[in-house]
Each structure stands twice: as C-alpha cells, then as structure tokens.
Motif scaffolding. Structure first.
Motif, PDB file in Angstrom:
ATOM      1  N   VAL A 117      15.196  -5.779 -16.825  1.00 34.10           N
ATOM      2  CA  VAL A 117      14.806  -5.074 -15.552  1.00 34.10           C
ATOM      3  C   VAL A 117      13.488  -4.592 -15.622  1.00 34.10           C
ATOM      4  N   ALA A 118      13.120  -4.107 -16.864  1.00 36.51           N
ATOM      5  CA  ALA A 118      11.579  -3.608 -16.898  1.00 36.51           C
ATOM      6  C   ALA A 118      10.674  -4.912 -16.841  1.00 36.51           C
ATOM      7  N   LEU A 157       7.601  -5.525 -13.981  1.00 36.35           N
ATOM      8  CA  LEU A 157       6.257  -5.806 -14.384  1.00 36.35           C
ATOM      9  C   LEU A 157       5.588  -7.088 -13.658  1.00 36.35           C
ATOM     10  N   ILE A 158       6.606  -8.052 -13.568  1.00 38.53           N
ATOM     11  CA  ILE A 158       6.332  -9.368 -13.019  1.00 38.53           C
ATOM     12  C   ILE A 158       5.986  -9.044 -11.496  1.00 38.53           C
ATOM     13  N   PHE A 178       6.690 -17.120 -11.434  1.00 40.99           N
ATOM     14  CA  PHE A 178       7.908 -17.830 -11.446  1.00 40.99           C
ATOM     15  C   PHE A 178       8.604 -17.773 -12.478  1.00 40.99           C
ATOM     16  N   GLY A 179       7.725 -18.192 -13.578  1.00 40.11           N
ATOM     17  CA  GLY A 179       8.200 -18.511 -14.966  1.00 40.11           C
ATOM     18  C   GLY A 179       8.900 -16.982 -15.381  1.00 40.11           C
ATOM     19  N   GLY A 180       7.917 -15.958 -15.085  1.00 36.75           N
ATOM     20  CA  GLY A 180       8.200 -14.605 -15.738  1.00 36.75           C
ATOM     21  C   GLY A 180       9.990 -14.108 -15.076  1.00 36.75           C
ATOM     22  N   PHE A 226      -1.154  -6.682 -18.915  1.00 37.30           N
ATOM     23  CA  PHE A 226      -0.019  -7.114 -18.471  1.00 37.30           C
ATOM     24  C   PHE A 226       0.525  -8.052 -19.709  1.00 37.30           C
ATOM     25  N   ILE A 227      -0.037  -8.796 -20.474  1.00 35.64           N
ATOM     26  CA  ILE A 227       0.287  -9.561 -21.393  1.00 35.64           C
ATOM     27  C   ILE A 227       0.985  -8.758 -22.541  1.00 35.64           C
TER      28      ILE A 227
END
Length: 400
Positions: A377-378, A382-383, A285-287, A222-223
């Motif tokens: 959008v991508a 992912l989030i 939330f941050g993402g 993910f990172i």
C-alpha cells in the motif's frame, strides 16, 4: 550490420557470459556456506560482505567512470574478480578450505561489481544511439533475467557432480572470454572535464550537480524510498513460504524460477514495446503492477496462486527498471553520468539492507503477510506521488 549494432551485440554478449559465470559461482559459494555451516550468522556475514564494499566504493567508482576509459574499467573489474577467484580455487585445491576465504572473495567480487556498475551504465550511451537506449536496456534486462533463471539450476547440477573449487574455474574462463570480446569493440573516448584536486572534490561536484538539477533530487528521493519499501518482497518471501506453505526446498526453488521467468517475459515486453511516450508513466505502470502484486503476496491463500503472483512480480521489474535506467542515460550531462550512476549504485546497495534492519526483526513479531500488505500500500501511494510529480513527468518525455 551497422557498427553500433555490432558493438552492442559484442558488449551484451561479453557482459552476459561474464554474468553467467559469476552467478553460477555466486550460487555455489552461497550454497556451500549454507550446507557446511548451517548458520544464519555465517549467511548474514556473507551477505554483508557482498553489499558493503559496493556501497563504499560507488562514490569513487562513479568518479573513475567519468575520468577514465570505461571499457578498460570494466575489463579491469572482470580481470580482478577472475584473478581473485583463481587464487581462491588454487587455495581450496591445496586444502585451505576456510570459510573466511569465501567472505574475502565475496568482498572482492563486490568491489568489482562496484567498479563495473557505474562504468556499464555510463558506457551504453556511448555505444547506442539515444533513441535506441530503451530497447537495448530492455534486451539487456531480458538477458540478465535469463541468466538469473538458469544460473541456480546449472550451479545446483554442478555441485552434485563436482567440487566447489572446480566450479570456481568457470568464473575465470567466462571473465577471460568477456575481456577478449571487449577488446574487439571500438568505443570513442568520452569527454572528460578538467580533473579537480581530489576524488572527494570530484564526487562532491557530482552531488552539487544533483542538488542543482531538480529532477535528479526528486528521482533519487523516490528511488531511495521505493527500494526501502521493496525489501520485504525481495528478502522475506522465502521465509514467508517456509512458514506458510511448507519447508520443502522445491518450493523455494519454484518461487525463484517463477520470478526469473517473469523477468524474462517483462524484459521481452519492454524491449518490443519500449513503453509509453513518457518514461515516467512506464515507471508508474511497472510500479503499480509490483505494488499490487506485493499486496497480493500477503493475501494469497495457497501456494500455486502465490507462484503466479510471483511471476507477475518478475514481469513488473523490467517494465519499471528499464525506463528508470534509460531516463538517467538520456537526461544526465555526459560529463557527470558516471558519478550519477555511482550515487544510484550507493542507493541500490544501501536501501534494501537498511529496510531489512527494520522489516527483518519485525517479521519475528508480526506476520510477513501484514508487512507485505502495508509496504505494498505504501508503494502504491509513492507511485501515485510519482505520477503527479510535474518535475519528473516533464523530464520523462522520450527523446525524439
């Protein structure tokens, strides 16, 4: 004041002062190269020198952080950077003012950062009680954001009244202060497993630990994708501002200050709030905030709303980063934590430059606005995948 509070206050103070000196010098060197060469190639070489050593050193630095005294590693890294900067200052004073010397110093500083990163990430759980890690990481993020805010202003002011070689001495003084402060901190020796035959084998055992830990496999995948997608918002926005709103230097300064001010606010918020009960939900939330802001940067019609969005982007960074780091500090086996932070640093130092290999040339073929909208959008998709990832959500619960 309890012993751990005293220790963390001293530790954060030492690292903050050291980072301030390093940041002032970093900006001064970067602007010196820009003003004296006016060459995009020279700036590219400088950026490469500042990224690649950290990437290649991180596997070894992670092993060192697990094998050796982390406080001494941080002191050695600070000391090495200070000595190399002192030598550069003396050479410049003697008249040897060659650009290639600045590339060498950038590489040496990157080596030092490569050693420091895993050691700092691994040492915090030794100093701070587990249930306080989120708050301390939030405070640390606020301090770093404040430094990012004031360092370019201090550096610019100093360049108008003195020479580069005199500014270089600032890093020497702040590093000496940081090392002296660290000497006042007593940190219990961490557990060290029996050393394998070689560093490579030790690093491979860290990779095996990741492979056998499902949450870490999901986490690093993910990172890596997220950092790749963040490259346009991180590197192309100054070019977007120049092309869209005007070439005035104050506009570029304004977006940098707005972003740093937002980070200070975000760091204060996460330090006071400490996030949701689940670390992963705070990351989500941050993402979401950052992803939506990235899309907004692609559609803002005028400069001042753009600045406001940039500030909100800054707020999102600590809200995402703080639980991201805390999750590793809480969940990783202490015997492997240095190597895990070494892998994290490898990803952090590699994925954004890799992203720029795609998005940089693409920005000359299509509009940066379109690139920001697509990557935003991508990132949202992912989030969303992160929110529904049961393995990560299960590991995200706070330590009680």
């Amino acid at each position: 004041m309890t012993a751990w509070r005293r220790n963390i206050a001293l530790f954060l103070s030492s690292q903050g002062i050291s980072m301030l000196g390093s940041s002032i010098v970093q900006y001064a060197i970067m602007w010196h190269i820009t003003l004296t060469t006016q060459s995009g190639l020279m700036m590219t070489l400088y950026i490469i020198c500042g990224f690649l050593p950290t990437f290649f050193l991180s596997p070894f630095a992670g092993v060192w952080a697990d094998r050796y005294n982390r406080k001494k590693l941080i002191m050695l890294a600070d000391g090495g950077i200070a000595i190399s900067t002192l030598i550069l200052a003396i050479l410049f004073l003697l008249g040897y003012q060659y650009i290639w010397l600045l590339f060498i110093i950038a590489a040496i500083r990157a080596f030092g950062a490569g050693v420091q990163g895993p050691a700092v990430g691994a040492i915090l759980p030794q100093i701070v009680p587990e249930e306080k890690l989120m708050r301390v990481n939030g405070i640390n993020g606020t301090v770093q954001a404040a430094i990012m805010f004031i360092a370019p202003m201090i550096s610019a002011a100093l360049l108008t009244v003195t020479t580069l070689e005199m500014i270089l001495f600032i890093d020497v003084v702040t590093a000496a202060f940081a090392i002296a402060t660290l000497l006042l901190i007593r940190i219990a020796k961490h557990e060290v497993s029996a050393a394998p035959v070689s560093y490579l084998e030790d690093f491979k055992s860290g990779l095996s630990y990741i492979q056998s830990t499902p949450f870490l496999k999901h986490y690093f995948l993910f990172i890596a994708i997220l950092f790749f997608l963040m490259a346009p918002a991180s590197f192309l926005t100054p070019l977007q501002v120049t092309r869209t709103f005007g070439e005035e230097v104050w506009r570029l300064t304004a977006i940098e200050l707005a972003f740093s001010a937002g980070m200070m606010v975000g760091g204060a918020v996460i330090a006071a709030w400490q996030g949701f009960q689940n670390r992963v939900y705070t990351m989500v939330f941050g993402g979401i905030i950052f992803s939506v802001c990235t899309i907004a940067l692609g559609i803002m019609p005028s400069f001042w709303p753009y600045i406001a969005v940039m500030a909100i982007c800054g707020v999102a960074i600590p809200i995402f980063n703080t639980p991201t780091m805390t999750l590793l500090q809480e969940k990783v086996d202490p015997a492997y934590i240095g190597r895990i932070f070494g892998v994290f640093n490898m990803i952090a130092s590699a994925m954004m430059p890799l992203g720029m290999l795609l998005f940089g040339p693409l920005a000359d073929a299509v509009s940066i606005q379109l690139i920001l909208i697509i990557t935003g959008v991508a990132m949202l998709l992912l989030i969303g995948a992160l929110y529904f990832n049961k393995t990560l959500v299960r590991e995200g619960l706070k330590v009680s």
